[in-house]
Design a protein around this motif. Sequence first.
Motif, PDB file in Angstrom:
ATOM      1  N   ALA A  74      42.802  40.372  45.498  1.00 57.58           N
ATOM      2  CA  ALA A  74      44.039  41.152  45.587  1.00 57.58           C
ATOM      3  C   ALA A  74      45.160  40.345  46.229  1.00 57.58           C
ATOM      4  CB  ALA A  74      43.778  42.442  46.376  1.00 57.58           C
ATOM      5  N   GLU A  75      44.819  39.477  47.163  1.00 57.87           N
ATOM      6  CA  GLU A  75      45.840  38.626  47.784  1.00 57.87           C
ATOM      7  C   GLU A  75      46.467  37.690  46.753  1.00 57.87           C
ATOM      8  OE1 GLU A  75      43.991  36.623  51.024  1.00 57.87           O
ATOM      9  OE2 GLU A  75      43.720  38.449  52.233  1.00 57.87           O
ATOM     10  N   ALA A  76      45.620  37.147  45.870  1.00 50.77           N
ATOM     11  CA  ALA A  76      46.139  36.274  44.807  1.00 50.77           C
ATOM     12  C   ALA A  76      46.967  37.084  43.807  1.00 50.77           C
ATOM     13  CB  ALA A  76      44.979  35.583  44.097  1.00 50.77           C
ATOM     14  N   GLU A  77      46.549  38.319  43.555  1.00 54.91           N
ATOM     15  CA  GLU A  77      47.289  39.170  42.612  1.00 54.91           C
ATOM     16  C   GLU A  77      48.685  39.514  43.128  1.00 54.91           C
ATOM     17  OE1 GLU A  77      43.500  41.566  40.566  1.00 54.91           O
ATOM     18  OE2 GLU A  77      44.480  42.347  42.391  1.00 54.91           O
ATOM     19  N   LYS A  78      48.822  39.655  44.422  1.00 50.96           N
ATOM     20  CA  LYS A  78      50.103  40.050  45.010  1.00 50.96           C
ATOM     21  C   LYS A  78      51.041  38.855  45.267  1.00 50.96           C
ATOM     22  CE  LYS A  78      47.996  44.002  47.371  1.00 50.96           C
ATOM     23  NZ  LYS A  78      47.601  44.568  48.694  1.00 50.96           N
ATOM     24  N   ASP A  79      50.492  37.646  45.285  1.00 49.96           N
ATOM     25  CA  ASP A  79      51.301  36.455  45.581  1.00 49.96           C
ATOM     26  C   ASP A  79      51.994  35.973  44.311  1.00 49.96           C
ATOM     27  OD1 ASP A  79      52.423  34.113  46.422  1.00 49.96           O
ATOM     28  OD2 ASP A  79      50.604  33.341  47.401  1.00 49.96           O
ATOM     29  N   GLY A  81      46.461  44.090  38.660  1.00 53.59           N
ATOM     30  CA  GLY A  81      45.417  44.298  39.664  1.00 53.59           C
ATOM     31  C   GLY A  81      44.055  44.602  39.063  1.00 53.59           C
ATOM     32  N   ASP A  82      43.866  44.220  37.795  1.00 56.17           N
ATOM     33  CA  ASP A  82      42.618  44.560  37.099  1.00 56.17           C
ATOM     34  C   ASP A  82      41.406  43.817  37.666  1.00 56.17           C
ATOM     35  OD1 ASP A  82      44.010  46.252  35.462  1.00 56.17           O
ATOM     36  OD2 ASP A  82      44.194  44.812  33.797  1.00 56.17           O
ATOM     37  N   TYR A  83      41.627  42.572  38.119  1.00 58.85           N
ATOM     38  CA  TYR A  83      40.480  41.785  38.602  1.00 58.85           C
ATOM     39  C   TYR A  83      39.917  42.377  39.896  1.00 58.85           C
ATOM     40  CZ  TYR A  83      42.595  38.475  35.332  1.00 58.85           C
ATOM     41  OH  TYR A  83      43.149  37.886  34.226  1.00 58.85           O
ATOM     42  N   SER A  84      40.795  42.628  40.849  1.00 62.82           N
ATOM     43  CA  SER A  84      40.308  43.189  42.125  1.00 62.82           C
ATOM     44  C   SER A  84      39.720  44.589  41.919  1.00 62.82           C
ATOM     45  CB  SER A  84      41.440  43.242  43.160  1.00 62.82           C
ATOM     46  OG  SER A  84      42.500  44.066  42.717  1.00 62.82           O
ATOM     47  N   LYS A  85      40.304  45.336  40.993  1.00 58.97           N
ATOM     48  CA  LYS A  85      39.777  46.680  40.701  1.00 58.97           C
ATOM     49  C   LYS A  85      38.353  46.593  40.160  1.00 58.97           C
ATOM     50  CE  LYS A  85      40.750  50.819  37.938  1.00 58.97           C
ATOM     51  NZ  LYS A  85      41.668  51.418  36.934  1.00 58.97           N
ATOM     52  N   TRP A  86      38.111  45.648  39.259  1.00 55.40           N
ATOM     53  CA  TRP A  86      36.769  45.481  38.688  1.00 55.40           C
ATOM     54  C   TRP A  86      35.785  45.013  39.757  1.00 55.40           C
ATOM     55  CZ3 TRP A  86      34.053  40.833  36.579  1.00 55.40           C
ATOM     56  CH2 TRP A  86      32.912  41.178  35.839  1.00 55.40           C
ATOM     57  N   PHE A  87      36.207  44.072  40.574  1.00 51.32           N
ATOM     58  CA  PHE A  87      35.333  43.581  41.633  1.00 51.32           C
ATOM     59  C   PHE A  87      34.984  44.704  42.626  1.00 51.32           C
ATOM     60  CE2 PHE A  87      37.500  39.198  41.082  1.00 51.32           C
ATOM     61  CZ  PHE A  87      36.674  38.917  40.008  1.00 51.32           C
ATOM     62  N   ARG A  88      35.938  45.562  42.880  1.00 51.92           N
ATOM     63  CA  ARG A  88      35.716  46.640  43.856  1.00 51.92           C
ATOM     64  C   ARG A  88      34.855  47.755  43.263  1.00 51.92           C
ATOM     65  NH1 ARG A  88      40.484  47.757  44.452  1.00 51.92           N
ATOM     66  NH2 ARG A  88      40.924  46.315  46.188  1.00 51.92           N
ATOM     67  N   GLN A  89      35.169  48.188  42.057  1.00 50.03           N
ATOM     68  CA  GLN A  89      34.526  49.379  41.497  1.00 50.03           C
ATOM     69  C   GLN A  89      33.214  49.083  40.779  1.00 50.03           C
ATOM     70  OE1 GLN A  89      37.356  51.517  39.092  1.00 50.03           O
ATOM     71  NE2 GLN A  89      38.615  52.101  40.841  1.00 50.03           N
ATOM     72  N   LYS A  91      49.324  34.090  29.474  1.00 50.27           N
ATOM     73  CA  LYS A  91      49.879  35.436  29.388  1.00 50.27           C
ATOM     74  C   LYS A  91      48.798  36.495  29.586  1.00 50.27           C
ATOM     75  CE  LYS A  91      53.968  34.572  26.512  1.00 50.27           C
ATOM     76  NZ  LYS A  91      54.651  34.913  25.238  1.00 50.27           N
ATOM     77  N   THR A  92      47.653  36.273  28.947  1.00 47.06           N
ATOM     78  CA  THR A  92      46.545  37.226  29.100  1.00 47.06           C
ATOM     79  C   THR A  92      46.063  37.248  30.545  1.00 47.06           C
ATOM     80  OG1 THR A  92      45.834  36.929  26.812  1.00 47.06           O
ATOM     81  CG2 THR A  92      44.200  37.795  28.362  1.00 47.06           C
ATOM     82  N   TRP A  93      45.932  36.045  31.138  1.00 49.07           N
ATOM     83  CA  TRP A  93      45.469  35.976  32.529  1.00 49.07           C
ATOM     84  C   TRP A  93      46.434  36.710  33.459  1.00 49.07           C
ATOM     85  CZ3 TRP A  93      41.565  35.243  35.616  1.00 49.07           C
ATOM     86  CH2 TRP A  93      41.809  35.076  36.985  1.00 49.07           C
ATOM     87  N   GLU A  94      47.712  36.432  33.321  1.00 49.58           N
ATOM     88  CA  GLU A  94      48.690  37.014  34.228  1.00 49.58           C
ATOM     89  C   GLU A  94      48.892  38.509  33.985  1.00 49.58           C
ATOM     90  OE1 GLU A  94      52.159  34.397  33.887  1.00 49.58           O
ATOM     91  OE2 GLU A  94      51.641  33.640  35.888  1.00 49.58           O
ATOM     92  N   HIS A  95      48.674  38.956  32.741  1.00 46.26           N
ATOM     93  CA  HIS A  95      48.767  40.399  32.457  1.00 46.26           C
ATOM     94  C   HIS A  95      47.772  41.181  33.314  1.00 46.26           C
ATOM     95  CE1 HIS A  95      48.675  44.241  30.356  1.00 46.26           C
ATOM     96  NE2 HIS A  95      47.362  44.068  30.168  1.00 46.26           N
ATOM     97  N   HIS A  96      46.544  40.746  33.341  1.00 46.19           N
ATOM     98  CA  HIS A  96      45.523  41.435  34.136  1.00 46.19           C
ATOM     99  C   HIS A  96      45.697  41.179  35.631  1.00 46.19           C
ATOM    100  CE1 HIS A  96      43.268  42.835  30.678  1.00 46.19           C
ATOM    101  NE2 HIS A  96      43.310  41.617  30.151  1.00 46.19           N
ATOM    102  N   LEU A  97      46.201  39.968  35.963  1.00 44.47           N
ATOM    103  CA  LEU A  97      46.406  39.625  37.368  1.00 44.47           C
ATOM    104  C   LEU A  97      47.440  40.566  37.998  1.00 44.47           C
ATOM    105  CD1 LEU A  97      45.755  37.281  39.529  1.00 44.47           C
ATOM    106  CD2 LEU A  97      48.028  36.431  38.895  1.00 44.47           C
ATOM    107  N   ARG A  98      48.603  40.705  37.354  1.00 43.41           N
ATOM    108  CA  ARG A  98      49.667  41.525  37.921  1.00 43.41           C
ATOM    109  C   ARG A  98      49.326  43.018  37.891  1.00 43.41           C
ATOM    110  NH1 ARG A  98      50.961  37.549  40.763  1.00 43.41           N
ATOM    111  NH2 ARG A  98      51.807  35.762  39.605  1.00 43.41           N
TER     112      ARG A  98
END
Length: 571
Positions: free
Chosen positions: A536-541, A516-524, A507-514
């Motif tokens: 982001a591709e994994a987040e949207k799939d 878009g928190d992971y890609s945001k952190w990697f980008r910023q 639940k914690t993993w998917e909360h941040h995944l959906r």
Amino acid sequence: MYFMALATDYDGTLAQDGLVTASTVSALEKLKKSGRKLILVTGRELPDLKEVFSELSLFDKVVAENGALIYTPASEEERAISPSPSADLVDRLKKRGVKPLSVGRSIVATWEPHQATVLDVIKKLGLELEIIFNKGAVMILPSGINKATGLAAALEDLKLSPHNVVAVGDAENDHAFLRASGCSVAVANALPAVKDTADLVTKEARGKGVEELIRKLIKHDHLIAKKRLGGVLLGTSRGKDIYLSPMETVLIAGSSGIGKSTLATALTERLVEKGLQFCIFDPEGDYDGLKGAVPLGNGSTAPNKEQLLELIEKPQTNVVVNGLALKVDERPDFFAELLPSLGNVRYRTARPHWLIIDEAHHLMPKRRGDTRSVLSIELPGTVLITVHPEAISTDALRLVTAVIALGPKAKDVIRTFCKETGLKAPKDIPLPKGDRVLFWRPHDGKKPVTVKAIEPEQSLKRHSRKYAEGELDEAGSFYFTGPKKAMKLRAHNLIIFAQMAEGIDDKTWEHHLRAGDYSKWFRQQIRDKDLARETAEAEKDKTLSADESRKLVIDAVRRRYTAPATAPERN
């Protein structure tokens, strides 16, 4: 002081009819006592100069024979920087009736109207020589030798940059060394062409003009530098170029990942173009691979103080001091120990022209009680870069003369700066949009303006070890909180992130995944667009299970920054 030396011509500038007055000598002595160097740049030959000017010992260096000979009065050392005159040339000129004819260590000199004969002889002998004129004098020197090359050789001996030299002259042969200086001055009696190209023209003639210049240098050094030096281009505002003066202390602040290091990189490129020396204190390896600079230290080796000071002594050498191998709590001590020594170099040479201090809240934190003692009274030509201006030493912030604020919280940067320094915050602060930044000089009485900032030509490669194994600050870390904020697990680097990601619940993993928190952190924060794009591709799939998406993201991280996700079996 910004101008560390005065380079002056002799005849027609320092001297009248070959002699220097007592008042001019007294002015030269005052300039020496101020800590500056004196350089005499003349077309005269050294024996002749010694005969007419008994106070030659006042000068640190003498450039004689129009740039061909360097003389050090203190040691009486002579050094020719060009070949001796051709014996064939001298013989031919004598046979052609060229009189008077003077032969020095490198120079051959006569007077008009013999220039046509001289040129004819040079052509017939096929020599690589050139003729330089000086109010009727005809000087013959090896090609490329002039007062500018002689001045450059003298400054190399003195470990000074031409940017920190004021040069004064009056005649045709002075053009070269005047152009090569940081500030060029023509005395009132100078030729019109010299006056037209000079930065300043004195009201008085000859020695009196030099005395006038010396008084201005001693009293208004910084004012002359501020007005006469172009500064470093920051960008444009309403069609007008905005420059940072070499006398300024600049604060660059804004949210993490908003482009502070990118702007600093663009500024270093302008410094390289101008030949201005810079030193960057880079605690986290963000300037790894910066063009035009020598790296000192890396992810595994701490920078060395003695090596830095040795590199800085060379005016053309720029340095990036990489503090990634230092622990976070070691960085302020390292900087505090180094700054006084660097301050001594700046006191002697006014170099490096610019200090760029990244993560300034780490290196000059408010919590340290000795910041005032390690700071000089001023920090001219200094850029402080931070996410947290409120965490920088108040003593340092009070030296700031220009604020550059980036991102959606730019207004807050201005207000925070004013709160910390006790200044009244300006009204109607504009919000910079797109590629613009907010620029404000707090002491000039004008409102902040938005500026379209310059962009760098190079793209810095973010330091992979910093993000893989280093310790990002609290603002730069990732926090696993879950949908109800029931936890706050901090990942301060990518290895910790991957380890936590493997252990947290679905639940914690998917909360941040959906979200878009992971890609945001990697980008910023990690500044890795490719990793962010793949994540982001994994987040949207939405067809992926928690385990499948988790594996894709963790594999992407480890493939780029650490080790492969799985090791091959051994048979």
